[in-house]
Design an enzyme around this catalytic site. Structure first.
Site, PDB file in Angstrom:
ATOM      1  N   TRP A 106       0.900  -1.160  -0.012  1.00  0.00           N
ATOM      2  CA  TRP A 106      -0.128   0.115  -0.140  1.00  0.00           C
ATOM      3  C   TRP A 106       0.643   1.232   0.011  1.00  0.00           C
ATOM      4  CZ3 TRP A 106      -4.340  -0.554  -1.892  1.00  0.00           C
ATOM      5  CH2 TRP A 106      -5.177  -1.702  -1.531  1.00  0.00           C
ATOM      6  N   ASP A 176      -1.258   6.316   6.696  1.00  0.00           N
ATOM      7  CA  ASP A 176      -2.136   5.178   6.153  1.00  0.00           C
ATOM      8  C   ASP A 176      -2.582   4.254   7.253  1.00  0.00           C
ATOM      9  OD1 ASP A 176      -3.752   3.499   5.143  1.00  0.00           O
ATOM     10  OD2 ASP A 176      -2.659   3.286   3.184  1.00  0.00           O
ATOM     11  N   LYS A 200     -12.219  -2.046   6.762  1.00  0.00           N
ATOM     12  CA  LYS A 200     -11.016  -3.012   7.480  1.00  0.00           C
ATOM     13  C   LYS A 200     -11.623  -3.002   8.994  1.00  0.00           C
ATOM     14  CE  LYS A 200      -8.973  -2.957   3.824  1.00  0.00           C
ATOM     15  NZ  LYS A 200      -7.699  -2.273   3.383  1.00  0.00           N
TER      16      LYS A 200
HETATM   17  C1  LIG Z   1      -7.361  -1.483   1.913  1.00  0.00           C
HETATM   18  C2  LIG Z   1      -6.158  -0.528   1.983  1.00  0.00           C
HETATM   19  C3  LIG Z   1      -6.159   0.381   1.386  1.00  0.00           C
HETATM   20  C4  LIG Z   1      -6.921   0.770  -0.050  1.00  0.00           C
HETATM   21  O1  LIG Z   1      -8.322   1.204   0.658  1.00  0.00           O
HETATM   22  P1  LIG Z   1      -9.448   1.408  -0.475  1.00  0.00           P
HETATM   23  O2  LIG Z   1     -10.344   1.940   0.251  1.00  0.00           O
HETATM   24  O3  LIG Z   1     -10.003   0.126  -1.234  1.00  0.00           O
HETATM   25  O4  LIG Z   1      -8.818   2.518  -1.342  1.00  0.00           O
HETATM   26  C5  LIG Z   1      -4.979   1.350   1.681  1.00  0.00           C
HETATM   27  N1  LIG Z   1      -4.227   1.054   2.521  1.00  0.00           N
HETATM   28  C6  LIG Z   1      -4.283  -0.097   3.439  1.00  0.00           C
HETATM   29  C7  LIG Z   1      -3.459   0.202   4.514  1.00  0.00           C
HETATM   30  C8  LIG Z   1      -5.167  -0.691   3.313  1.00  0.00           C
HETATM   31  O5  LIG Z   1      -5.493  -1.954   4.086  1.00  0.00           O
END
Ligand SMILES: *Cc1c(COP(=O)(O)O)cnc(C)c1O
Length: 368
Positions: A106, A176, A200
Site C-alpha cells: 500500500w 495510512d 477494515k
Molecule cells: C485496504 C487498504 C487500502 C485501500 O483502501 P481502499 O479503501 O480500497 O482504497 C489502503 N491502505 C491500506 C493500508 C489498506 O489496508
C-alpha cells in the site's frame, strides 16, 4: 430467516463486523426509532442525520482523546483517493519533496500517486527483504525540507506493523492507518494527518476517515477541485455533498461498540494482542510447518501472514478451513500464502477455532 450460520470471516476487507452492530443496523434499516423511516432514507440535511454524524465524530474524538486542533472528516473514494489527496494538498506547488517509508504494497501505491504531484524521496524501502519488517529508528531520516513523511502503520498485505510511532522529527507525519485504525491507542499528537478506509476495522466500505491537524490547511494550494481540497470538508463539516450516510452511521455504531462493549482502545488493544499472539504461537510451535512472513518484532496484530510448504498445501489449508466455517484465509493474490485478518471485530472464539484447525491440519499433513 434461514438457519445458515455466520462464518468466522478472516477476510482482509471488507471484513467482519461486530454482531451487535449488525443487529442494530438491521433494526434501523427498517425503522429508525422516532423517524418513521429507515436510516437509508432520511435526508443528510436532517437534524437526525446531523446528530448521527455529530455522535460519530464525538465518539471517535473520545476514543482517541483527540485535541481540538484536529478535525475528523468523512470522505468518499477510499484510502486510495487519499494517496492522491494528501499529495495534492500537501505537496503540489511547494518545491519540497515528500518522504515515503515503504514497508509494503500500500505504501508503494501511495508513493506512485504522490509522484504525479511533485518530487518524492523514498527514505526507506523494504523491497530487498520482501517487506518482512519495518525499519528501526536509525535506518532512516526525514529530509530537512520535506513537505511531509508518509508511512503505512500496518501493511495489510504483508502483515507488518509499526509498534512505535515512526519518528519524523519536525516534519509533518502522514499515516495510512486503514487496517489498524481504532485497534489500539495512538499518540495522535505525533501525527499531522491520519487516514483510514472504513472497511477494515471501522465499518462497511464507502467512507474514509481523515484526521487532519488544523494548521495543515494553511499550505493547501489554490485551485484544487473543491471535492479534493481538505478545506471544503473542514468548512462543510463533511457535508459538502451527499455523504455516504449509511457507512457513517455504521462507523458510529462500531465506535460506540468499541467504547461501550469492549471498554475503549486499551481494552481493544489487549484483546487484539491476545488474538494475534495465539496465532503466532501456533506458527512458532509448528516445527516449520507454518512459516511466518514478518520478522517477529514487526509482526502485525491485524493481519497474520504465513506460508506452508508449497502452494498445493496452502490451497488444501484454505479449502479445509472453509469447510469448517473459517473463511477468507487465502493470502493476497500478489504475495500468496495464508493471511488471517483478525481485526477488532474478530471474536477471540474465531481465533480459538483457527488455532485448533491449524494444529489438526498440521498433525494430519506433517511428514512423520
Ligand atoms: C485496504 C487498504 C487500502 C485501500 O483502501 P481502499 O479503501 O480500497 O482504497 C489502503 N491502505 C491500506 C493500508 C489498506 O489496508
Amino acid at each position: 430467516m434461514s438457519d445458515e450460520r455466520r462464518i468466522f470471516n478472516f477476510s482482509a476487507g471488507p471484513a467482519t463486523l461486530p454482531l451487535p452492530v449488525l443487529e442494530e443496523a438491521r433494526r434501523d434499516g427498517i425503522l429508525l426509532p422516532g423517524e418513521g423511516a429507515s436510516v437509508y432514507e432520511i435526508s443528510h440535511r436532517s437534524a437526525r442525520f446531523q446528530s448521527i454524524l455529530d455522535d460519530t465524530v464525538a465518539t471517535i474524538r473520545e476514543l482517541l482523546q483527540l485535541p481540538d486542533r484536529y478535525h475528523v472528516l468523512f470522505l468518499a473514494g477510499g484510502a486510495s483517493l487519499q494517496f492522491s489527496m494528501v499529495a495534492m494538498n500537501l505537496l503540489r506547488d511547494t518545491n519540497r519533496t515528500a518522504n515515503y517509508v515503504l514497508t509494503g504494497s500500500w505504501g508503494k501505491k501511495a508513493r506512485r500517486e504522490a509522484e504525479r504531484e511533485g518530487k518524492v524521496d523514498v527514505v526507506w524501502d523494504g523491497a530487498s527483504e520482501n517487506y518482512a519488517r519495518v525499519p528501526t529508528e536509525d535506518e532512516w531520516r526525514a529530509s530537512d525540507d520535506a513537505a511531509y513523511v508518509h508511512v503505512t502503520s500496518n501493511e495489510t498485505i504483508e502483515g507488518v506493523q509499526f509498534s512505535e510511532v515512526p519518528d519524523a522529527g519536525a516534519i509533518p507525519l502522514v499515516c495510512d492507518a486503514s487496517s489498524e485504525f481504532l485497534s489500539r491507542p495512538i499518540d495522535v499528537d505525533r501525527y499531522a494527518l491520519i487516514y483510514a478506509g472504513a472497511q477494515k476495522n471501522l465499518g462497511p466500505a464507502g467512507v474514509t476517515l481523515v484526521i487532519l491537524r488544523d494548521d495543515l490547511t494553511e499550505g493547501i494550494p489554490e485551485g484544487l477541485p473543491s471535492m479534493l481540497d481538505y478545506r471544503t470538508w473542514v468548512k462543510s463539516g463533511s457535508l459538502y455533498n451527499t455523504p455516504p450516510v449509511f457507512a457513517i452511521y455504521m462507523t458510529g455504531l462500531v465506535a460506540r461498540w468499541i467504547r461501550d462493549d469492549v471498554g475503549g482502545l486499551e481494552a481493544m488493544a489487549k484483546r487484539n494482542r491476545a488474538k494475534a499472539e495465539r496465532l503466532y504461537e501456533a506458527i512458532d510451535a509448528s516445527d516449520g510447518f507454518y512459516r511466518g512472513h514478518a520478522h517477529p518484532e514487526s509482526r502485525s496484530k491485524m493481519n497474520v501472514t504465513f506460508r506452508l510448504q508449497d502452494a498445493d498445501l496452502e490451497s488444501a489449508f484454505v479449502a479445509d478451513a472453509a469447510q469448517r466455517g473459517l473463511a477468507g484465509l487465502k493470502g493476497h493474490r500478489s504475495v500468496g500464502g495464508i493471511r488471517a485478518s483478525v481485526y477488532n471485530a474478530m471474536e477471540p472464539a474465531g481465533v480459538d477455532e483457527l488455532v485448533a484447525f491449524m494444529n489438526e491440519f498440521r498433525l494430519a499433513r506433517q511428514p512423520a
